[in-house]
Design a protein around this motif. Structure first.
Motif, short mmCIF file in Angstrom:
data_model
loop_
_atom_site.label_atom_id
_atom_site.label_comp_id
_atom_site.label_asym_id
_atom_site.label_seq_id
_atom_site.Cartn_x
_atom_site.Cartn_y
_atom_site.Cartn_z
N ILE A 99 0.82 -1.21 0.00
CA ILE A 99 0.00 0.00 0.00
C ILE A 99 0.85 1.27 0.00
CG2 ILE A 99 -1.68 1.36 1.32
CD1 ILE A 99 -3.00 -1.29 2.11
N LYS A 102 4.09 0.76 -2.71
CA LYS A 102 3.62 0.29 -4.03
C LYS A 102 4.63 -0.63 -4.73
CE LYS A 102 0.45 4.06 -4.66
NZ LYS A 102 -0.10 5.08 -5.52
N HIS A 106 -0.90 -1.18 -7.91
CA HIS A 106 -2.31 -1.19 -7.50
C HIS A 106 -2.89 0.21 -7.64
CE1 HIS A 106 -1.68 0.94 -3.68
NE2 HIS A 106 -0.55 0.27 -3.61
N ARG A 107 -4.19 0.29 -7.49
CA ARG A 107 -4.89 1.57 -7.58
C ARG A 107 -5.62 1.90 -6.28
NH1 ARG A 107 -7.38 1.99 -13.61
NH2 ARG A 107 -5.42 1.63 -14.67
N TYR A 108 -5.23 1.30 -5.20
CA TYR A 108 -5.90 1.53 -3.92
C TYR A 108 -5.73 2.99 -3.49
CZ TYR A 108 -6.71 1.51 1.10
OH TYR A 108 -7.16 1.81 2.37
N PRO A 110 -6.70 5.29 -0.14
CA PRO A 110 -7.27 5.20 1.21
C PRO A 110 -8.47 6.13 1.37
CG PRO A 110 -5.24 6.45 1.25
CD PRO A 110 -5.38 5.90 -0.14
#
Length: 172
Positions: A99, A102, A106-108, A110
């Protein structure tokens, strides 16, 4: 050993590992272990950095406790403790390496206040490039970002990296 006691040991170990991680990060990694951890405060070249050796080092107690508690006839609680250490390692990997840094694409984004707070606190930790003068050493708990910014300011921003100017960025 009954399941309730085992789960209590497992959960207590995960919670306790946050304290251990704080102490190890602050006084080991930013102390005598800086020769490995320094790579983590620099731009990574490739997929690996010397700091990754800490994952292998900290996995040893988990492996030994799991092996002893499951196969070698030691107290069964050791297996639950070893599993708790491994679970904390998995949580750490997911939060820190995936997270925040990276290391897997990813495209997370928060959305919760908690995730925003710990990600910002970790980024404030990384604005300091030196062994000393950084803030926020925990991984799953962090002080408020305003408190961390005030502490960096109080320290006269010692060790804080200079901002990257657009003229310094590589052209594609």
């Amino acid at each position: 050993m009954n399941w309730a006691t085992g789960l209590l040991l497992f959960t207590a170990t995960i919670v306790g590992m946050e304290g251990f991680a704080y102490v190890a990060h602050r006084w080991l990694m930013h102390g005598p272990g800086w020769f490995l951890h320094e790579s983590h405060h620099r731009a990574r070249q490739g997929n690996w950095e010397l700091n990754d050796l800490y994952a292998a080092i900290f996995a040893v107690p988990s492996i030994v406790l799991l092996l002893g508690g499951v196969q070698l006839g030691w107290w069964p609680g050791f297996a639950w403790i070893g599993a708790g250490i491994a679970a904390y390692g998995a949580i750490y990997f997911g939060f820190h390496d995936i997270i925040v840094h990276k290391r897997l694409n990813h495209r997370y984004l928060p959305k919760s206040a908690y995730m925003k707070r710990i990600i910002q606190a970790h980024r404030l930790h990384h604005v300091v490039e030196t062994k000393h003068g950084t803030v926020s050493f925990g991984f799953l708990w962090a002080p408020k970002p305003d408190e961390l910014k005030a502490e960096l300011k109080r320290r006269d921003r010692a060790g804080v990296r200079a901002p990257v100017r657009s003229a310094d960025l590589p052209v594609d």
